[in-house]
Design an enzyme around this catalytic site. Structure first.
Site, PDB file in Angstrom:
ATOM      1  N   TYR A  69       2.556  10.405  -0.366  1.00  0.00           N
ATOM      2  CA  TYR A  69       3.574   9.994   0.590  1.00  0.00           C
ATOM      3  C   TYR A  69       4.937  10.491   0.131  1.00  0.00           C
ATOM      4  O   TYR A  69       5.428  10.111  -0.937  1.00  0.00           O
ATOM      5  CB  TYR A  69       3.594   8.475   0.766  1.00  0.00           C
ATOM      6  CG  TYR A  69       2.331   7.881   1.332  1.00  0.00           C
ATOM      7  CD1 TYR A  69       1.348   8.673   1.925  1.00  0.00           C
ATOM      8  CD2 TYR A  69       2.096   6.511   1.281  1.00  0.00           C
ATOM      9  CE1 TYR A  69       0.186   8.123   2.436  1.00  0.00           C
ATOM     10  CE2 TYR A  69       0.939   5.952   1.798  1.00  0.00           C
ATOM     11  CZ  TYR A  69      -0.011   6.761   2.365  1.00  0.00           C
ATOM     12  OH  TYR A  69      -1.167   6.213   2.871  1.00  0.00           O
TER      13      TYR A  69
ATOM     14  N   GLN B 279      11.629  -5.662  11.860  1.00  0.00           N
ATOM     15  CA  GLN B 279      10.306  -5.254  12.330  1.00  0.00           C
ATOM     16  C   GLN B 279       9.210  -5.920  11.509  1.00  0.00           C
ATOM     17  O   GLN B 279       8.163  -6.299  12.046  1.00  0.00           O
ATOM     18  CB  GLN B 279      10.167  -3.737  12.250  1.00  0.00           C
ATOM     19  CG  GLN B 279      10.999  -2.971  13.261  1.00  0.00           C
ATOM     20  CD  GLN B 279      10.868  -1.467  13.094  1.00  0.00           C
ATOM     21  OE1 GLN B 279      10.747  -0.966  11.969  1.00  0.00           O
ATOM     22  NE2 GLN B 279      10.897  -0.746  14.191  1.00  0.00           N
TER      23      GLN B 279
ATOM     24  N   LYS C 279       6.593   1.634  23.483  1.00  0.00           N
ATOM     25  CA  LYS C 279       7.913   2.268  23.590  1.00  0.00           C
ATOM     26  C   LYS C 279       7.859   3.710  24.074  1.00  0.00           C
ATOM     27  O   LYS C 279       8.877   4.266  24.489  1.00  0.00           O
ATOM     28  CB  LYS C 279       8.640   2.207  22.253  1.00  0.00           C
ATOM     29  CG  LYS C 279       7.994   2.980  21.120  1.00  0.00           C
ATOM     30  CD  LYS C 279       8.780   2.760  19.828  1.00  0.00           C
ATOM     31  CE  LYS C 279       8.099   3.389  18.627  1.00  0.00           C
ATOM     32  NZ  LYS C 279       8.809   3.083  17.373  1.00  0.00           N
TER      33      LYS C 279
ATOM     34  N   ASP D 154       0.833  -1.200   0.000  1.00  0.00           N
ATOM     35  CA  ASP D 154       0.000   0.000   0.000  1.00  0.00           C
ATOM     36  C   ASP D 154       0.865   1.247   0.000  1.00  0.00           C
ATOM     37  O   ASP D 154       1.804   1.372   0.794  1.00  0.00           O
ATOM     38  CB  ASP D 154      -0.896   0.012   1.239  1.00  0.00           C
ATOM     39  CG  ASP D 154      -1.689   1.305   1.345  1.00  0.00           C
ATOM     40  OD1 ASP D 154      -2.738   1.401   0.694  1.00  0.00           O
ATOM     41  OD2 ASP D 154      -1.262   2.224   2.087  1.00  0.00           O
TER      42      ASP D 154
END
Length: 343
Positions: A54, A298, A223, A49
């Site tokens: 962006y 990640q 976090k 996506d």
């Protein structure tokens, strides 16, 4: 990895989708971004996506390069249009008068620009990033129909539309004989505004839900700690956009509740972000969740969230901890009245 159908369509997407908002060409350098895409592919993620806005089109370029050489038929590539796009090198406030919105001119030109940057002849899913109050919906949907019938778009969808807007768009799509298949809303443990109205509308219309921000911009990783500065290099310190998007989430009262969620998750034998991701994807109305990453590990770690199990007792305790911190007001699903305010 599971590959559910998107809504009532025949298109299968991966349960986790790799997205590059606020990462590619912004937080993450090109080499790291390509390594993340490679990790996603290796983990079984087939759906990617992005959007023209962006990093002002740069994210699409990075994704296109990262996917170059992959078997195109094995990928599902989704992009979006609506927000202002400025010419290369122009200041933020210098997008042209037709460089945004959902007019026939902008929708058509935006799609062609995305195809060039992504290095592909078609996109599998082309979504309208917001609802445009300044353009007749008929004009927008007719432009989409032309792109579908030309073979440049396989399926169409939207992002952050209200239930009424979804119904109007879907009715026009049926008249024009184009596959309107998806909605892309924000949804996570803290933000559930789609549940009262949008979710029932999508179920009625046969639209799949591809949700963004399942980890609440990283807050649901645990976090960010109350009374402490944001970790260096985290999204909350990113001056390119992440920082401004997160300010409402970094209040100590909310972070204290997230810290209690972290304790619950650890008692259940899992990290908090696994609990948060699994909570989203196990909702019966959700097709997929979009995850981003700044490091390949990640991506791999997020996929492991699909293996955890959440029992009813844990879910009840989670809701008890969050209490009235959860946003549920359906009026929070909205598009700007005038896009010029954001140009």
């Amino acid at each position: 990895m599971e590959y559910p159908r998107l809504g009532r369509s025949g298109l299968r997407v991966s349960r986790l989708i790799y997205g590059n908002w606020l990462t590619h060409a912004s937080q993450v350098e090109a080499d790291a971004a390509e390594a993340c895409v490679r990790a996603a592919l290796e983990a079984g993620i087939t759906t990617f996506d992005t959007a023209d806005t962006y990093a002002n089109t740069e994210a699409e370029k990075v994704l296109g390069r990262a996917l170059a050489g992959e078997r195109r038929e094995g990928l599902v590539i989704a992009t979006k249009c609506y927000w202002p796009i400025r010419p290369d090198g122009a200041p933020q406030d210098q997008a042209g008068p037709n460089d945004h919105g959902l007019s026939r001119k902008h929708v058509t030109e935006a799609l062609h620009g995305s195809l060039r940057r992504l290095g592909t002849d078609y996109v599998d899913l082309f979504q309208l990033h917001r609802y445009d109050h300044d353009t007749p919906l008929e004009e927008t949907m007719e432009a989409l129909a032309d792109l579908v019938h030309a073979g440049k778009v396989h399926y169409v969808g939207v992002s952050e539309w209200t239930a009424d807007q979804l119904r109007r768009g879907h009715a026009l799509a049926r008249e024009l004989r184009i596959p309107f298949v998806s909605n892309q809303p924000q949804y996570n443990l803290l933000w559930r505004v789609i549940e009262p109205e949008v979710v029932p509308a999508c179920a009625e219309l046969g639209l799949g839900q591809i949700v963004w921000s399942p980890l609440a911009q990283g807050v649901l990783t645990g976090k960010y700690r109350p009374g402490r500065p944001a970790p260096e290099g985290s999204r909350a310190t990113d001056t390119h956009g992440g920082q401004s998007m997160m300010q409402h989430l970094l209040k100590d009262e909310l972070l204290e509740k997230v810290a209690r969620l972290r304790e619950l998750a650890e008692e259940a034998g899992m990290p908090l972000h696994h609990l948060a991701l699994q909570w989203v994807v196990q909702q019966p109305t959700i097709t997929s969740a979009i995850v981003g990453a700044s490091r390949p590990e990640q991506v791999t770690d997020n996929v492991r969230a699909l293996e955890v199990e959440l029992d009813e007792d844990l879910l009840a305790r989670v809701d008890e901890v969050l209490g009235d911190s959860v946003k549920r007001d359906p009026s929070l699903t909205r598009s700007p009245q005038r896009i010029a305010e954001f140009g």
